[in-house]
Write a protein that holds these residues in place. Sequence first.
Motif, PDB file in Angstrom:
ATOM      1  N   UNK A   1     -49.383 -44.489  -7.649  1.00  0.00           N
ATOM      2  CA  UNK A   1     -50.200 -45.157  -6.745  1.00  0.00           C
ATOM      3  C   UNK A   1     -49.362 -46.493  -6.406  1.00  0.00           C
ATOM      4  N   UNK A   2     -47.954 -46.425  -5.897  1.00  0.00           N
ATOM      5  CA  UNK A   2     -47.089 -47.559  -5.784  1.00  0.00           C
ATOM      6  C   UNK A   2     -46.587 -47.385  -4.314  1.00  0.00           C
ATOM      7  N   UNK A   3     -46.328 -48.613  -3.720  1.00  0.00           N
ATOM      8  CA  UNK A   3     -46.080 -48.694  -2.367  1.00  0.00           C
ATOM      9  C   UNK A   3     -44.354 -48.001  -2.258  1.00  0.00           C
ATOM     10  N   UNK A   4     -43.524 -48.005  -3.331  1.00  0.00           N
ATOM     11  CA  UNK A   4     -42.405 -47.385  -3.131  1.00  0.00           C
ATOM     12  C   UNK A   4     -41.411 -47.487  -4.579  1.00  0.00           C
TER      13      UNK A   4
ATOM     14  N   UNK B   1     -35.358 -48.054   2.789  1.00  0.00           N
ATOM     15  CA  UNK B   1     -35.776 -46.901   3.295  1.00  0.00           C
ATOM     16  C   UNK B   1     -37.126 -47.043   3.989  1.00  0.00           C
ATOM     17  N   UNK B   2     -37.435 -46.522   5.107  1.00  0.00           N
ATOM     18  CA  UNK B   2     -38.735 -46.222   5.784  1.00  0.00           C
ATOM     19  C   UNK B   2     -39.238 -44.939   5.373  1.00  0.00           C
ATOM     20  N   UNK B   3     -39.918 -44.703   4.424  1.00  0.00           N
ATOM     21  CA  UNK B   3     -40.379 -43.385   3.991  1.00  0.00           C
ATOM     22  C   UNK B   3     -41.416 -42.801   4.531  1.00  0.00           C
ATOM     23  N   UNK B   4     -41.329 -42.049   5.675  1.00  0.00           N
ATOM     24  CA  UNK B   4     -42.287 -41.207   6.262  1.00  0.00           C
ATOM     25  C   UNK B   4     -42.977 -39.917   5.650  1.00  0.00           C
TER      26      UNK B   4
ATOM     27  N   UNK C   1     -48.005 -39.381   2.927  1.00  0.00           N
ATOM     28  CA  UNK C   1     -47.726 -40.426   2.022  1.00  0.00           C
ATOM     29  C   UNK C   1     -48.924 -40.087   0.904  1.00  0.00           C
ATOM     30  N   UNK C   2     -48.521 -40.948  -0.138  1.00  0.00           N
ATOM     31  CA  UNK C   2     -49.495 -40.734  -1.454  1.00  0.00           C
ATOM     32  C   UNK C   2     -50.247 -42.164  -1.407  1.00  0.00           C
TER      33      UNK C   2
ATOM     34  N   UNK D   1     -44.288 -45.485   4.469  1.00  0.00           N
ATOM     35  CA  UNK D   1     -43.897 -46.347   5.891  1.00  0.00           C
ATOM     36  C   UNK D   1     -44.703 -45.549   7.010  1.00  0.00           C
ATOM     37  N   UNK D   2     -45.445 -46.290   7.628  1.00  0.00           N
ATOM     38  CA  UNK D   2     -46.212 -46.073   8.922  1.00  0.00           C
ATOM     39  C   UNK D   2     -45.489 -45.868  10.249  1.00  0.00           C
ATOM     40  N   UNK D   3     -44.746 -44.798  10.177  1.00  0.00           N
ATOM     41  CA  UNK D   3     -43.752 -44.880  11.389  1.00  0.00           C
ATOM     42  C   UNK D   3     -43.807 -43.697  12.429  1.00  0.00           C
TER      43      UNK D   3
END
Length: 432
Positions: A196-199, A182-185, A105-106, A98-100
């Motif tokens: 290489x996944x978004x989540x 979840x917004x993972x920052x 981030x990977x 998440x861009x928060x």
Amino acid sequence: MKRVKVGLWLWALVLFMGLCTTISSAAFLENRHRRKSTHPVPGTSSFELNRVGSSVVFPIHGNVYPIGFYNVTLNIGQPPKPYFLDPDTGSDLTWLQCDAPCVQCTETPHPLYRPSNDLVGCRDPLCIALHLPGTPKCDNPEQCDYEVEYADGGSSLGVLVKDAFYFNSTKGDQLKPRLALGCGYDQVPGSSHPLPLDGVLGLGRGKTSIVSQLHSQGLMRNVVGHCLSGRGGGFLFFGDNVYDSSRVDWTPMSSDYLKHYSPGSAELRFDGKPTGLKNLLTVFDSGSSYTYLTSQAYQTLTFLIKRELPRKVLREATDDQTLPLCWKGKRPFKRVSDVRKYFKPLALDFTTGGKTKTYELPPEAYLIVSSKGNVCLGILNGSEIGLQNSNIIGDISMQDKMVIYDNEKQMIGWASANCDKLPKTSSFSIGW
């Protein structure tokens, strides 16, 4: 790990985003080498629809080897954007990098998720459920902090938000529920290469799982299932109208292990004969590429396998580091079918109330052929990665089976199936 208080600056971010766009109101995971896979899986399934209730179906991409992981595409946000998620029945929380903004981030296949302006509060039932058996630290009552950790040392730190999810149901409806994620920052990659996944798509038994949230909104039954093809790909589904229940072998979920999909204890058989291995606590976990046994069970099984192998045909390939135990032949193998006659079938017997259900494991369910043309054992020693007394049924041992987790009836079911094709429906469509 230090928790970042994101309430004020997250609100500032989403208010800015609101000027630009229209916005409405963990686990068993072993050391996996995973890479992105985006090949489509078209077609139909041999299972007939019951056409009762609503379901959603997603094509699954990837394989156990050589890719080493699976992913599904979900459309999230307003406007909806696609994200590749790792379907994990071993954890509850769905989260996106998440861009928060992002602290760490990977690599991701898509731009980082931009959070909605709908924070989940610290006293929200979903936040409380996420932190059980403990309680959330409400340093900021307006936000719910989370941190999930996985067995390979990877983790995600962030806050819960609610946003729109977009699904095409098998009845032809478009569902647009607002669900918590979840917004993972702040992500820490595990000992394997960063995924290489978004989540992660949390499909566990808890209230925060996507299927539980859909059920709580009255949109479908609390059922999740998957069908992984031994040739790669497959499909994932929510709801109960994509299979014929009478053709499924059902066994109760264990009431002693409420966090995971466990049918309880099993007895392991080798070539139809008892091994003496009983009371094996077993968990089904789609977040694990391979199957894991406790140290004692692993040592016993590998002894039995080695004892039966013809040494003139197969010998250990110590130079192949693909998996801990590999064998080479006189010439390279191309597929498991080339060597299946040298390996015996396995079986797990689950007995409840005097009734026994058997989960069959043919050689294809525990062997791979490596890039060097050797055959390797896809069953590993779980004690070496800290799984203690748990035995994990991973993706390799769920191939070419439809596996179903019915959270309302508290039952786990399985049936042999053609997983190469999506279930046939008159109104099903994929994509937006």
